[in-house]
Design an enzyme around this catalytic site. Sequence first.
Site, PDB file in Angstrom:
ATOM      1  N   SER B 103       0.825  -1.207   0.000  1.00 29.35           N
ATOM      2  CA  SER B 103       0.000   0.000   0.000  1.00 29.35           C
ATOM      3  C   SER B 103       0.863   1.263   0.000  1.00 29.35           C
ATOM      4  CB  SER B 103      -0.901  -0.004   1.232  1.00 29.35           C
ATOM      5  OG  SER B 103      -1.536   1.243   1.362  1.00 29.35           O
ATOM      6  N   CYS B 104       0.410   2.286  -0.758  1.00 32.85           N
ATOM      7  CA  CYS B 104       1.139   3.560  -0.818  1.00 32.85           C
ATOM      8  C   CYS B 104       0.657   4.537   0.246  1.00 32.85           C
ATOM      9  CB  CYS B 104       0.983   4.205  -2.184  1.00 32.85           C
ATOM     10  SG  CYS B 104       1.737   3.257  -3.494  1.00 32.85           S
ATOM     11  N   VAL B 105      -0.349   4.137   1.019  1.00 33.41           N
ATOM     12  CA  VAL B 105      -0.823   5.044   2.071  1.00 33.41           C
ATOM     13  C   VAL B 105      -0.887   4.340   3.418  1.00 33.41           C
ATOM     14  CG1 VAL B 105      -2.115   6.695   0.690  1.00 33.41           C
ATOM     15  CG2 VAL B 105      -3.221   4.595   1.463  1.00 33.41           C
TER      16      VAL B 105
END
Lengths: 171, 105
Positions: B103-105
């Site tokens: 995940s990028c967040v």
Amino acid sequence: MSNTEIAEAVVPETNTAPEPIKKVSIICSKGSLDMAYPALILANAARMSGIDVNLFFTFWGMDIITKSKLNDLHVATVGNPSMKIPTFLGGLPGMEFMATRMMKKEIEKLDLPSIGELLDILEASGTEMYACQMAMEMFKLKREDLVPQVKGVLSAMDFFDKAAGSQVIFI
Amino acid sequence: MSIRSYGGQSVEVNDEGFLLDQASWTPAMAEAIAEETGLAPLTEKHWKVIAFCREDAAREGQAPGLRRIAKLSGVDMKELYKLFPKGPGKLAARISGLPKPTSCV
């Protein structure tokens, strides 16, 4: 001249791994939804990896940090070749509204944070956010028009001082 | 890929130091990885994050992203950055013996 010899490229040998990035400075110059997200998500990914981040908002990028605008960023349907909508249709009333609603739905489906939440996350992560002084004057914005996460207002020259030692990315 | 010794146990890790087999993880290993990454000594809050990450990964089949940790573990985003100043996104997973989150967040 039939047998041209091509010299083999000389590749310098290195035993060390490439130096990791320590700091990035991202210039956010666009205020459309499809430009705001990449900038903020990249900034967040950098912070999660332990990279220091400065964000410099300028021109249309000011919309991302303007209280009255950040919840209402749009997707451009005209002049956006990736949308695959003919220009004469993209300009019809309601087209942009529809495209924006569709993208916001996708964003929600993926459980991505809203722009407002992303700004909160970035502030908590220690990302430093700055507004461009010239853009402020140009759009007649006051400090209180901007979200509180913005740390200060800088001239472009100040920004480059802050960006010392960093990779600079323009979006 | 290489072999490293953490907490008196030899384990396979990838190029970034993440354990290849999350089942081989032990709390002693977390202490050793913390030592290596300059996080030691681990505090109660670190252990709270580690416990959440292991539980969540077992449930979801993947290492939690940072936003998920901040929302559900009881340790907020600001604190996570204090606990793992060199990058909580990677370090929380690594110390918990999980793969790097996607995940990028």
